[in-house]
Write a protein that holds these residues in place. Structure first.
Motif, PDB file in Angstrom:
ATOM      1  N   ASP A  32       0.823  -1.211   0.000  1.00  0.00           N
ATOM      2  CA  ASP A  32       0.000   0.000   0.000  1.00  0.00           C
ATOM      3  C   ASP A  32       0.855   1.259   0.000  1.00  0.00           C
ATOM      4  N   ASN A  33       1.982   1.253   0.714  1.00  0.00           N
ATOM      5  CA  ASN A  33       2.795   2.467   0.776  1.00  0.00           C
ATOM      6  C   ASN A  33       3.658   2.670  -0.465  1.00  0.00           C
ATOM      7  N   PHE A  34       3.522   1.805  -1.467  1.00  0.00           N
ATOM      8  CA  PHE A  34       4.223   1.982  -2.734  1.00  0.00           C
ATOM      9  C   PHE A  34       3.270   2.236  -3.902  1.00  0.00           C
ATOM     10  N   LYS A  35       1.982   2.386  -3.633  1.00  0.00           N
ATOM     11  CA  LYS A  35       1.028   2.634  -4.720  1.00  0.00           C
ATOM     12  C   LYS A  35       1.197   4.061  -5.235  1.00  0.00           C
ATOM     13  N   SER A  36       0.849   4.273  -6.498  1.00  0.00           N
ATOM     14  CA  SER A  36       1.003   5.597  -7.102  1.00  0.00           C
ATOM     15  C   SER A  36      -0.341   6.289  -7.324  1.00  0.00           C
ATOM     16  N   GLN A  37      -1.449   5.593  -7.066  1.00  0.00           N
ATOM     17  CA  GLN A  37      -2.789   6.152  -7.200  1.00  0.00           C
ATOM     18  C   GLN A  37      -3.600   5.749  -5.980  1.00  0.00           C
ATOM     19  N   GLU A  38      -4.689   6.460  -5.725  1.00  0.00           N
ATOM     20  CA  GLU A  38      -5.546   6.127  -4.590  1.00  0.00           C
ATOM     21  C   GLU A  38      -6.096   4.707  -4.709  1.00  0.00           C
ATOM     22  N   THR A  39      -6.606   4.362  -5.901  1.00  0.00           N
ATOM     23  CA  THR A  39      -7.067   3.001  -6.200  1.00  0.00           C
ATOM     24  C   THR A  39      -6.281   2.538  -7.421  1.00  0.00           C
ATOM     25  N   PRO A  40      -5.189   1.816  -7.207  1.00  0.00           N
ATOM     26  CA  PRO A  40      -4.299   1.476  -8.326  1.00  0.00           C
ATOM     27  C   PRO A  40      -4.861   0.398  -9.248  1.00  0.00           C
ATOM     28  N   LYS A  41      -4.396   0.428 -10.473  1.00  0.00           N
ATOM     29  CA  LYS A  41      -4.640  -0.637 -11.449  1.00  0.00           C
ATOM     30  C   LYS A  41      -3.416  -1.548 -11.433  1.00  0.00           C
ATOM     31  N   CYS A  42      -3.599  -2.788 -11.809  1.00  0.00           N
ATOM     32  CA  CYS A  42      -2.498  -3.743 -11.832  1.00  0.00           C
ATOM     33  C   CYS A  42      -1.432  -3.261 -12.824  1.00  0.00           C
TER      34      CYS A  42
END
Length: 68
Positions: A32-42
């Motif tokens: 979660d702390n490496f996602k680039s969007q609020e709701t990421p796509k694969c």
């Protein structure tokens, strides 16, 4: 005498929030702390991702404001 033994730090693990790909054909996941969007796509197949928990080694993300 003990040769070859090194003082090793204990690996710190804890339950962390992750995002898992919802496609049955893809096993991609990200912290979660490496996602680039609020709701990421694969990042592999571009399908939706869902949140889950996983016991992982603690890794800090010092790359900026990516997780906001």
């Amino acid at each position: 005498m003990a040769f070859g033994k090194k003082n090793q730090q204990e690996v710190k693990k804890e339950d962390l929030k992750i995002w898992e790909c919802t496609s049955e054909d893809c096993n991609a996941w990200m912290r979660d702390n490496f996602k680039s969007q609020e709701t990421p796509k694969c990042p592999i197949c571009q399908n939706d991702m869902a949140t889950s928990m996983k016991e992982l080694q603690v890794v800090e993300n010092n790359s900026g404001n990516w997780n906001k």
